[in-house]
Design an enzyme around this catalytic site. Structure first.
Site, PDB file in Angstrom:
ATOM      1  N   ASP A  32      16.503  -3.009  53.614  1.00 34.44           N
ATOM      2  CA  ASP A  32      16.378  -1.868  52.703  1.00 34.44           C
ATOM      3  C   ASP A  32      15.777  -2.349  51.381  1.00 34.44           C
ATOM      4  O   ASP A  32      16.161  -3.401  50.850  1.00 34.44           O
ATOM      5  CB  ASP A  32      17.749  -1.217  52.466  1.00 34.44           C
ATOM      6  N   ASN A  90      22.847   8.820  57.665  1.00 30.96           N
ATOM      7  CA  ASN A  90      22.804  10.073  56.917  1.00 30.96           C
ATOM      8  C   ASN A  90      21.898  11.031  57.676  1.00 30.96           C
ATOM      9  O   ASN A  90      20.810  10.656  58.101  1.00 30.96           O
ATOM     10  CB  ASN A  90      22.240   9.837  55.514  1.00 30.96           C
ATOM     11  N   GLY A  96      22.821  13.937  53.102  1.00 24.00           N
ATOM     12  CA  GLY A  96      22.147  13.179  52.044  1.00 24.00           C
ATOM     13  C   GLY A  96      20.987  12.335  52.536  1.00 24.00           C
ATOM     14  O   GLY A  96      20.628  11.331  51.910  1.00 24.00           O
ATOM     15  N   HIS A 101      13.094  10.300  59.029  1.00 24.66           N
ATOM     16  CA  HIS A 101      12.910   9.608  60.316  1.00 24.66           C
ATOM     17  C   HIS A 101      14.270   8.996  60.611  1.00 24.66           C
ATOM     18  O   HIS A 101      14.791   8.220  59.778  1.00 24.66           O
ATOM     19  CB  HIS A 101      11.821   8.528  60.206  1.00 24.66           C
ATOM     20  N   HIS A 103      17.416   6.982  61.095  1.00 21.07           N
ATOM     21  CA  HIS A 103      17.686   5.568  60.823  1.00 21.07           C
ATOM     22  C   HIS A 103      19.171   5.346  60.653  1.00 21.07           C
ATOM     23  O   HIS A 103      19.921   6.262  60.303  1.00 21.07           O
ATOM     24  CB  HIS A 103      16.946   5.100  59.564  1.00 21.07           C
ATOM     25  N   HIS A 105      21.929   2.652  58.675  1.00 22.78           N
ATOM     26  CA  HIS A 105      22.113   1.608  57.671  1.00 22.78           C
ATOM     27  C   HIS A 105      23.144   0.629  58.208  1.00 22.78           C
ATOM     28  O   HIS A 105      24.218   1.047  58.668  1.00 22.78           O
ATOM     29  CB  HIS A 105      22.669   2.183  56.365  1.00 22.78           C
TER      30      HIS A 105
HETATM   31  P1  AMP Z   1      18.666   7.776  53.540  1.00 25.62           P
HETATM   32  O1  AMP Z   1      19.225   8.303  52.264  1.00 25.62           O
HETATM   33  O2  AMP Z   1      19.722   7.566  54.584  1.00 25.62           O
HETATM   34  O3  AMP Z   1      17.502   8.592  54.034  1.00 25.62           O
HETATM   35  O4  AMP Z   1      18.154   6.314  53.212  1.00 25.62           O
HETATM   36  C1  AMP Z   1      16.830   5.958  53.045  1.00 25.62           C
HETATM   37  C2  AMP Z   1      16.809   4.510  52.664  1.00 25.62           C
HETATM   38  O5  AMP Z   1      15.487   4.026  52.786  1.00 25.62           O
HETATM   39  C3  AMP Z   1      17.277   4.192  51.248  1.00 25.62           C
HETATM   40  O6  AMP Z   1      18.401   3.302  51.296  1.00 25.62           O
HETATM   41  C4  AMP Z   1      16.053   3.523  50.603  1.00 25.62           C
HETATM   42  O7  AMP Z   1      16.394   2.481  49.733  1.00 25.62           O
HETATM   43  C5  AMP Z   1      15.301   3.033  51.830  1.00 25.62           C
HETATM   44  N1  AMP Z   1      13.864   2.870  51.638  1.00 25.62           N
HETATM   45  C6  AMP Z   1      12.986   3.759  51.121  1.00 25.62           C
HETATM   46  N2  AMP Z   1      11.737   3.275  51.140  1.00 25.62           N
HETATM   47  C7  AMP Z   1      11.808   2.044  51.699  1.00 25.62           C
HETATM   48  C8  AMP Z   1      10.858   1.013  51.996  1.00 25.62           C
HETATM   49  N3  AMP Z   1       9.548   1.160  51.708  1.00 25.62           N
HETATM   50  N4  AMP Z   1      11.293  -0.129  52.587  1.00 25.62           N
HETATM   51  C9  AMP Z   1      12.600  -0.298  52.862  1.00 25.62           C
HETATM   52  N5  AMP Z   1      13.549   0.636  52.609  1.00 25.62           N
HETATM   53  C10 AMP Z   1      13.163   1.777  52.030  1.00 25.62           C
END
Ligand code: AMP
Length: 116
Positions: A32, A90, A96, A101, A103, A105
């Site tokens: 991340d 999420n 949130g 896409h 994913h 964590h």
């Molecule tokens: P969510 O709120 O579950 O959609 O989390 C999206 C996550 O993607 C967040 O923790 C961001 O820090 C992470 N994120 C956004 N852009 C990038 C990127 N270019 N490379 C790695 N992580 C990213």
């Protein structure tokens, strides 16, 4: 409706760099960009799924279980299986979710103070 220009779609296509932890034809795990724990890795399928529900609707039980088995292989590779970790997805507005896409964590390497 899947947005082909979301940031993770661009990462999958190699248009935006990422720090890869594990990759094969079906999945990608990467760090991340804004970690909230010592270990903060994201896991995504490469197929077009907006959120967790979309991933379940569009895929077979085999594909779904392979994704989560690979998630656990990554957890072992990261060395956090023994001390514990959180796996979070999420989903949608109320969940949130920021990047549309699907994913997960993976959070660990320390006591992760996120309570539900
Ligand atoms: P969510 O709120 O579950 O959609 O989390 C999206 C996550 O993607 C967040 O923790 C961001 O820090 C992470 N994120 C956004 N852009 C990038 C990127 N270019 N490379 C790695 N992580 C990213």
């Amino acid at each position: 409706m899947y947005d082909e220009n979301n940031i993770f779609a661009k990462i999958i296509r190699g248009e935006i760099p990422c720090e890869k932890v594990y990759e094969d034809d079906e999945v990608l795990f990467f760090k991340d960009i804004n970690p909230i724990a010592k270990v903060h890795v994201l896991g995504i399928p490469k197929s077009q799924c907006v959120d967790f529900s979309d991933f379940i609707y569009k895929n077979t039980p085999t594909t779904i279980s392979e994704f989560f088995n690979k998630t656990h292989l990554v957890i072992e590779k990261l060395g956090i299986a023994k001390d514990g970790y959180k796996v979070i997805s999420n989903s949608g507005t109320n969940g949130g979710q920021e990047v549309p896409h699907f994913h997960i964590h993976i959070l660990g390497g320390q006591k992760v103070n996120l309570s539900i």
